[in-house]
Write a protein that holds these residues in place. Structure first.
Motif, PDB file in Angstrom:
ATOM      1  N   TYR A 100      -1.495  -4.832  -7.520  1.00 52.02           N
ATOM      2  CA  TYR A 100      -0.117  -4.372  -7.351  1.00 52.02           C
ATOM      3  C   TYR A 100       0.801  -4.756  -8.518  1.00 52.02           C
ATOM      4  N   ARG A 101       0.247  -5.380  -9.527  1.00 54.19           N
ATOM      5  CA  ARG A 101       1.086  -5.835 -10.643  1.00 54.19           C
ATOM      6  C   ARG A 101       1.929  -4.691 -11.224  1.00 54.19           C
ATOM      7  N   HIS A 102       1.397  -3.473 -11.242  1.00 55.35           N
ATOM      8  CA  HIS A 102       2.121  -2.346 -11.826  1.00 55.35           C
ATOM      9  C   HIS A 102       3.389  -1.996 -11.038  1.00 55.35           C
ATOM     10  N   LEU A 103       3.513  -2.519  -9.821  1.00 55.77           N
ATOM     11  CA  LEU A 103       4.700  -2.268  -9.004  1.00 55.77           C
ATOM     12  C   LEU A 103       5.773  -3.347  -9.189  1.00 55.77           C
ATOM     13  N   TYR A 104       5.429  -4.432  -9.843  1.00 58.78           N
ATOM     14  CA  TYR A 104       6.302  -5.593  -9.978  1.00 58.78           C
ATOM     15  C   TYR A 104       7.419  -5.265 -10.979  1.00 58.78           C
ATOM     16  N   LEU A 133      11.453 -19.354 -12.346  1.00 58.09           N
ATOM     17  CA  LEU A 133      11.306 -17.894 -12.385  1.00 58.09           C
ATOM     18  C   LEU A 133      10.199 -17.500 -13.357  1.00 58.09           C
ATOM     19  N   LEU A 134      10.168 -18.140 -14.521  1.00 61.29           N
ATOM     20  CA  LEU A 134       9.180 -17.808 -15.540  1.00 61.29           C
ATOM     21  C   LEU A 134       7.765 -18.083 -15.045  1.00 61.29           C
ATOM     22  N   GLU A 135       7.608 -19.090 -14.220  1.00 61.29           N
ATOM     23  CA  GLU A 135       6.290 -19.452 -13.694  1.00 61.29           C
ATOM     24  C   GLU A 135       5.682 -18.329 -12.861  1.00 61.29           C
ATOM     25  N   LEU A 136       6.539 -17.453 -12.312  1.00 64.69           N
ATOM     26  CA  LEU A 136       6.063 -16.362 -11.464  1.00 64.69           C
ATOM     27  C   LEU A 136       5.729 -15.116 -12.289  1.00 64.69           C
ATOM     28  N   ASP A 137       5.716 -15.245 -13.607  1.00 65.68           N
ATOM     29  CA  ASP A 137       5.268 -14.189 -14.525  1.00 65.68           C
ATOM     30  C   ASP A 137       5.958 -12.847 -14.258  1.00 65.68           C
ATOM     31  N   PRO A 138       7.294 -12.824 -14.206  1.00 66.35           N
ATOM     32  CA  PRO A 138       7.976 -11.559 -13.929  1.00 66.35           C
ATOM     33  C   PRO A 138       7.989 -10.645 -15.151  1.00 66.35           C
ATOM     34  N   PRO A 139       7.943  -9.325 -14.958  1.00 65.85           N
ATOM     35  CA  PRO A 139       8.091  -8.411 -16.096  1.00 65.85           C
ATOM     36  C   PRO A 139       9.530  -8.364 -16.608  1.00 65.85           C
ATOM     37  N   VAL A 145       6.464   3.055  -5.944  1.00 63.82           N
ATOM     38  CA  VAL A 145       7.763   2.419  -5.731  1.00 63.82           C
ATOM     39  C   VAL A 145       7.733   1.032  -6.380  1.00 63.82           C
ATOM     40  N   LYS A 146       8.558   0.839  -7.403  1.00 64.71           N
ATOM     41  CA  LYS A 146       8.634  -0.461  -8.069  1.00 64.71           C
ATOM     42  C   LYS A 146       9.444  -1.431  -7.199  1.00 64.71           C
ATOM     43  N   VAL A 147       9.060  -2.710  -7.224  1.00 62.27           N
ATOM     44  CA  VAL A 147       9.642  -3.697  -6.310  1.00 62.27           C
ATOM     45  C   VAL A 147      10.354  -4.793  -7.086  1.00 62.27           C
ATOM     46  N   GLY A 148      11.656  -4.939  -6.821  1.00 59.58           N
ATOM     47  CA  GLY A 148      12.430  -6.055  -7.367  1.00 59.58           C
ATOM     48  C   GLY A 148      12.746  -7.031  -6.248  1.00 59.58           C
ATOM     49  N   ILE A 149      12.634  -8.319  -6.545  1.00 63.16           N
ATOM     50  CA  ILE A 149      12.800  -9.352  -5.508  1.00 63.16           C
ATOM     51  C   ILE A 149      13.897 -10.331  -5.925  1.00 63.16           C
ATOM     52  N   SER A 150      14.759 -10.672  -4.956  1.00 61.33           N
ATOM     53  CA  SER A 150      15.817 -11.652  -5.193  1.00 61.33           C
ATOM     54  C   SER A 150      15.283 -13.060  -4.992  1.00 61.33           C
ATOM     55  N   LEU A 151      15.468 -13.891  -5.999  1.00 55.73           N
ATOM     56  CA  LEU A 151      15.037 -15.288  -5.917  1.00 55.73           C
ATOM     57  C   LEU A 151      15.922 -16.081  -6.873  1.00 55.73           C
ATOM     58  N   ASP A 152      16.574 -17.118  -6.369  1.00 55.61           N
ATOM     59  CA  ASP A 152      17.555 -17.821  -7.182  1.00 55.61           C
ATOM     60  C   ASP A 152      16.999 -19.026  -7.931  1.00 55.61           C
ATOM     61  N   GLY A 153      15.661 -19.132  -8.018  1.00 55.68           N
ATOM     62  CA  GLY A 153      15.084 -20.205  -8.823  1.00 55.68           C
ATOM     63  C   GLY A 153      14.125 -21.062  -8.030  1.00 55.68           C
ATOM     64  N   ASP A 154      14.123 -22.351  -8.307  1.00 54.28           N
ATOM     65  CA  ASP A 154      13.259 -23.266  -7.567  1.00 54.28           C
ATOM     66  C   ASP A 154      13.779 -23.431  -6.138  1.00 54.28           C
ATOM     67  N   GLU A 157       0.834  -1.200   0.000  1.00 51.80           N
ATOM     68  CA  GLU A 157       0.000   0.000   0.000  1.00 51.80           C
ATOM     69  C   GLU A 157       0.870   1.252   0.000  1.00 51.80           C
ATOM     70  N   LEU A 158       1.932   1.215   0.797  1.00 57.12           N
ATOM     71  CA  LEU A 158       2.876   2.343   0.811  1.00 57.12           C
ATOM     72  C   LEU A 158       3.540   2.513  -0.551  1.00 57.12           C
ATOM     73  N   PHE A 159       4.019   1.432  -1.124  1.00 56.79           N
ATOM     74  CA  PHE A 159       4.702   1.510  -2.420  1.00 56.79           C
ATOM     75  C   PHE A 159       3.748   1.955  -3.521  1.00 56.79           C
ATOM     76  N   ASP A 160       2.472   1.575  -3.405  1.00 57.07           N
ATOM     77  CA  ASP A 160       1.484   2.024  -4.367  1.00 57.07           C
ATOM     78  C   ASP A 160       1.289   3.536  -4.274  1.00 57.07           C
ATOM     79  N   ARG A 161       1.291   4.052  -3.042  1.00 59.83           N
ATOM     80  CA  ARG A 161       1.084   5.489  -2.825  1.00 59.83           C
ATOM     81  C   ARG A 161       2.200   6.307  -3.470  1.00 59.83           C
TER      82      ARG A 161
END
Length: 826
Positions: A168-172, A192-198, A127-136, A120-124
Motif C-alpha cells: 500500500y506504500r503507493h497510497l501513502y 514523523l521522519l521515522e515513519l518514512d512519509p512521502p 485513493v491516496k491517504v493523508g494522516i494527521s499525526l502531531d509527532g511523538d 483494499e478499497l483505496f487501492d481499487r
C-alpha cells in the motif's frame, strides 16, 4: 474597472463524508471554533448528494477544460462514513470524470480506524491517504485524544505502518502535523521522519485576531517562526530527506513559483467544500472566524459549481495582491507570504466587508521565518535576482518612461541570458522527444565551441527576436512541435552563429520550403537548385564565408563574406540557380537596424508582414529611418540612446486601411518592432519610440514582478472602448508616455511656423494623450495589484507626467524653445 466577467474555476474539492469525529481534538476548527453548522447537518451524504456532487464537478471540469481535479474525502472523520459509503463516492467520482480529466482522489483521516478493508478499497480506486499525526506520543496526545482522554497515538502509528507496507506504500500521501510551540520541534520532526512519509505538512493552528494563537510567556515575539526554523535547520543539514510542504512553498515562492499550499503565496483560491447535505462552502478554515463564515448559499442539488465561483467572497479571493490590506501589499515578503491563510486575517469590524482586511495573526512569525530562511539557506529571491540584473538606479530610470544606454543594455543582457536558457531547454526537449538519436548531442559541441571561441556571435543569434517566441511554443507541454522541428531550429541558429564568427565547421541544416534560413544573416533560396522541401543541406563555414552542399545532384553553392562597407551583408558567387538574400542592414550615426523581411516566423504583430522588400522599397526604408533617427535625436533625445542600444530589428508590415497607422511589438520578441512605413519621417519616429516602449516594459516584466499576474480583473483604458487586463493597461500606459512627449515635441516644433491648423492639431493630440495617460497611471496606482516594485515603477511614471499636468492645468502655452531637450523633458 470591471470585475463582473470572472472566469474563476476550482480544481480542488473537499467532499465531507461524515460530519462527526471519533476523536475530540481541542484544536479542531470544525467543532472547537466559532462555527456550529455541523450540528444541523446529516452525518453522511445521501446517494443523491454524492451523484450530484460528481456530476457538478465533472460539469465544471468540462466547462473550464481542467486537466486534473483534486478531490479530498474529509470530515469530521471520513472513515466513519463506512466502507460502502466511501466506495459509492469513489465510484461516482471516477465514473463522472472518466474521459473529462484526470481525477486525483485522496482521503484525509485521523487514522485510528484505518484497516485492511479500507486500504483494499483505496487501492481499487487509487485513493491516496493523508494522516494527521502531531509527532511523538507526548506531542500528539497534547490535543489528539478520545473524549475520555485516552491516547490515540498507538492506533495512528499502527495505521501509518500498515499504510507504509509494500502493498500500500503507493497510497501513502503523507503526514499532517498541527504545530504546538510547547512541543519539542526536533522530537516532533524525528518522530514523523521515522515513519518514512512521502511528505510532511506542518500546519499553523487556526487562530484569528479575535482568538489569537498560543504564545507562551517568555517565548519571544515569533515562537512559531523559531519552532519551524529549528526543524528547517535540521532538515537542511540532513540533505532535505523528505519534502516538507511549508518549507518547499516558501522556497518556491521566493523563486517566483507558485506555492504548494493555500496558506502561503498569492495564488487565487481554487478550493470548494461540499458538505454532507450538499451545500457548497468556502474553505473549512473560515469556521474559525464566525458562525456561518464559509457559507455561499449554493448547493449541488440545485446549483452548478460556477454559481459559487461568482460568490462575492470567492471573487475577492481571486484578487491575489489586490485582495490584501495595504500593509501586506507593501511588505517585502508578500510574494512568499501572500498575506497568510485567509481565515487568519479575521478581526471583527463594524464594517463586515473589512473583517478580513488585515495581516495574518501570524504576520510577525511569517515575516521572520521567510526572511531567516533566505538568510540561512542563502536563497536569492526573485527581487534579489532582479536587482542584480537591473540595479535600482536603472530601474527607476526606466520607470520614468525613458532609459538610456546603460539601462537598456541591462535589459538586453538579461534577454541574452534568457536566450541561453532557452538553448539548454530546447536541447533537453529534443532529447526527451527523440532520445538517443544524437541530434541535439551532435549540435551541442558546436554551441560549446561558439561559447568558448565566439560568444558575441552566439549571443547575436540567440538574441534574434523570433527565437524566443518559437522556443516558447516548442517548449509548451502540449505543443505539437516535434524533435525534428526543434533540431532544425537549433541547427539554423548554430550555422548562423558559425557564419557570423567565421569559424571552420560543418553542420547539417534542414531546408524551410526549399530555402536555407540563417537567422540574423540571410536566406538562400534553393528551390531552383533541385532541392525539395524537407531536404537537408550541409553548411560548411570558414573565415571567408560559407558553402552549402545541396547533394549529389545539386552541387554546392558558395557565399563569400562581403569585403564591402557593409560586412553584415553577403554576396553569392552566382545568382542562379541559387539566390542569396542577405538580411539588409541600415546604419547611421551610431544606430544600425536590420530590416527583417526573411524569417518565416515573423508574423508576431497582429498585422501581416510584407514579403521580401524590393531594392526600391528597402531604399525608401533607409531614407525614412535616416530622417526619423535625426528627428528623435533632435526632438526626443531622452529616448535616443535607449533606442540605439535596444532596437536592432524592424519588421516591415503591410499598410493598413487609409489613414490607419500600423505598428506593433510582440511581448516575447525583444529588440524588434513591426511597422508599416508611414509617409513622413517624424511619424515613423513616433511609431518607433511608441512601440519600443512596449519592448522595454516587456523586458522589465521579464526581470522583476511589478504586479500580481493572478489579477484577472479588467480595467478601463481611456483610449479604448473595451476594458483591458492589467498587463494590457500597464503596457498601454507606459507606451503612451512616449506618445505624450512626441506630441509635445511636435507641437513645440510647429509653434510659430505659420502652420496654425497643424500646430493646433498637434497641441490637441498632446493634451488628449496627456490626460488619458495620466488617468491610466492613477488607475494603475489605485488598483491594489502592484507589487512594491510596481508601486515604485508607477510612481516614476507619474513623476514624469505630473509636471506636464500641472503645466496644462495652469494653461501654459507651448512655445518654440529651440533645442527640444528642454521642451520635452518631464
Amino acid at each position: 474597472m470591471n470585475t463582473d466577467d470572472t472566469d474563476a474555476s476550482f480544481s480542488q474539492f473537499v467532499l465531507k463524508m461524515h460530519s462527526r469525529c471519533d476523536l475530540a481534538c481541542d484544536h479542531c476548527y470544525v467543532y472547537e471554533h466559532a462555527d456550529t453548522s455541523w450540528e444541523r447537518r446529516p452525518m453522511t451524504p445521501s446517494d443523491e448528494v454524492l451523484r450530484a456532487t460528481a456530476q457538478r464537478i465533472a460539469e465544471h471540469a468540462r466547462r473550464h477544460r481542467l486537466a486534473t481535479v483534486h478531490v479530498v474525502l474529509h470530515g469530521g472523520e471520513p472513515l466513519l462514513a463506512g466502507h460502502e459509503r466511501l466506495a459509492f463516492a469513489a465510484e461516482q467520482l471516477t465514473a463522472a470524470l472518466a474521459g473529462v480529466c484526470r481525477l486525483d482522489l485522496r482521503i484525509h483521516t485521523n487514522g485510528v480506524t484505518l484497516g485492511e478493508r479500507h486500504l483494499e478499497l483505496f487501492d481499487r480506486y487509487d485513493v491516496k491517504v493523508g494522516i494527521s499525526l502531531d509527532g511523538d506520543r507526548a506531542a500528539n496526545d497534547l490535543h489528539r485524544r478520545y473524549r475520555n482522554g485516552r491516547s490515540s497515538h498507538d492506533k495512528v502509528v499502527r495505521a501509518v505502518r500498515r499504510l507504509n507496507t509494500p502493498r500500500y506504500r503507493h497510497l501513502y500521501a503523507g503526514l499532517l502535523c498541527t504545530i504546538d510551540v510547547r512541543n519539542d520541534p526536533t522530537a516532533v520532526y524525528e518522530a514523523l521522519l521515522e515513519l518514512d512519509p512521502p511528505r510532511i505538512d506542518f500546519l499553523l493552528p487556526h487562530a484569528t485576531w479575535a482568538e489569537p494563537p498560543l504564545r507562551p510567556p517568555g517565548a519571544g515575539p515569533t515562537p512559531y517562526a523559531e519552532w519551524l526554523m529549528t526543524i528547517l535547520t535540521r532538515w537542511d543539514a540532513q540533505g532535505r530527506p523528505v519534502p516538507v510542504r511549508f518549507f518547499d512553498s516558501v522556497l518556491r515562492t521566493l523563486a517566483g513559483e507558485d506555492s504548494l499550499t493555500e496558506s502561503l503565496g498569492l495564488a487565487p483560491a481554487d478550493l470548494l467544500v461540499i458538505e454532507t447535505d450538499g451545500t457548497l462552502e468556502q474553505a473549512d478554515s473560515l469556521k474559525t472566524a464566525y458562525d456561518g463564515a464559509p457559507e455561499t448559499g449554493f448547493d449541488v442539488l440545485r446549483d452548478p459549481v460556477d454559481a459559487a465561483a461568482r460568490h462575492p467572497a470567492l471573487l475577492g479571493r481571486q484578487l491575489g495582491l489586490a485582495g490584501l490590506c495595504t500593509q501586506c501589499r507593501t511588505c517585502p515578503v508578500v510574494d512568499s507570504c501572500g498575506g497568510g491563510l485567509y481565515a487568519h486575517r479575521y478581526r471583527a469590524e463594524p464594517d463586515p466587508s473589512r473583517a478580513f482586511d488585515h495581516p495574518s495573526v501570524y504576520c510577525e512569525d511569517l515575516y521572520a521565518f521567510i526572511t531567516r530562511t533566505k538568510e540561512q539557506l542563502g536563497v536569492a529571491d526573485q527581487h534579489d535576482a532582479a536587482q542584480a540584473l537591473l540595479p535600482p538606479s536603472l530601474f527607476d530610470e526606466l520607470g520614468t518612461g525613458h532609459g538610456g544606454a546603460e539601462a537598456v543594455s541591462a535589459l538586453r543582457d538579461a534577454q541574452v541570458q534568457l536566450g541561453r536558457e532557452f538553448l539548454d531547454e530546447l536541447a533537453a526537449r529534443a532529447e526527451q522527444l527523440a532520445p538517443g538519436e544524437g541530434g541535439s548531442r551532435g549540435l551541442w559541441p558546436l554551441f560549446a565551441r561558439l561559447d568558448a571561441e565566439a560568444p558575441a556571435a552566439l549571443d547575436a543569434v540567440l538574441s534574434h527576436p523570433y527565437l524566443r517566441p518559437w522556443a516558447l511554443s516548442a517548449l509548451t507541454a502540449d505543443s505539437p512541435t516535434g524533435a525534428e522541428e526543434i533540431l532544425g531550429g537549433l541547427a539554423e541558429s548554430a550555422a548562423a552563429a558559425l557564419v557570423l564568427a567565421g569559424l571552420e565547421a560543418r553542420v547539417a541544416v534542414p531546408l524551410r520550403e526549399g530555402s536555407l534560413l540563417l537567422p540574423t544573416v540571410g536566406r538562400l533560396d534553393l528551390t531552383d537548385c533541385g532541392s525539395t522541401p524537407g531536404a537537408t543541406v550541409t553548411v560548411s563555414t570558414d573565415p571567408d564565408g560559407f558553402t552549402v552542399e545541396v547533394g549529389a545532384d545539386g552541387g554546392s553553392v558558395r557565399v563569400p563574406r562581403a569585403r564591402a562597407e557593409q560586412p553584415a551583408e553577403w554576396q553569392p558567387l552566382r545568382v542562379r540557380p541559387a539566390e542569396w538574400q542577405p538580411l539588409r542592414v541600415w546604419a547611421e550615426a551610431g544606430w544600425s537596424v536590420a530590416l527583417e523581411d526573411l524569417d518565416p516566423r515573423r508574423s508576431r504583430h497582429n498585422w501581416a508582414p510584407t514579403g521580401r522588400l524590393t531594392e526600391a522599397e528597402a531604399a525608401l526604408w533607409r531614407e525614412r529611418l535616416t530622417g526619423a533617427w535625426a528627428w528623435i535625436r533632435d526632438r526626443l533625445p531622452q529616448y535616443a540612446d535607449g533606442l540605439r542600444v535596444g532596437l536592432g530589428t524592424v519588421t516591415p508590415l503591410c499598410p493598413g486601411e487609409a489613414g490607419i497607422a500600423v505598428s506593433g511589438a510582440a511581448r516575447d520578441a525583444f529588440g524588434n518592432v513591426g511597422v508599416a512605413l508611414p509617409d513622413s519621417d517624424e511619424y515613423l519616429a513616433l511609431l518607433l519610440v511608441h512601440e519600443f516602449q512596449h519592448v522595454k516594459l516587456g523586458a522589465v516584466f521579464d526581470v522583476d514582478d511589478l504586479f500580481d499576474r493572478r489579477d484577472t480583473r479588467t480595467y478601463r483604458a481611456p483610449w479604448r472602448p473595451d476594458p483591458r487586463p492589467f498587463e494590457g493597461l500597464f503596457q498601454g500606459t507606459y507606451a503612451h508616455i512616449a506618445v505624450v512627449e512626441y506630441w509635445r515635441a511636435r507641437a513645440s516644433e510647429l509653434a510659430g511656423t505659420g502652420a496654425e491648423d497643424v500646430a493646433r492639431a498637434a497641441r490637441g493630440e498632446y493634451e488628449r494623450w496627456l490626460r488619458h495617460t495620466f488617468d491610466a497611471v492613477l488607475t494603475l496606482a489605485g488598483s491594489g495589484s502592484l507589487t512594491a516594485q510596481g508601486e515604485r515603477f508607477v510612481a516614476a511614471m507619474r513623476a514624469t507626467l505630473a509636471p506636464l499636468m500641472s503645466e496644462l492645468d495652469a494653461g501654459t502655452e507651448l512655445v518654440e524653445a529651440g533645442a527640444a531637450a528642454s521642451s520635452v523633458r518631464g
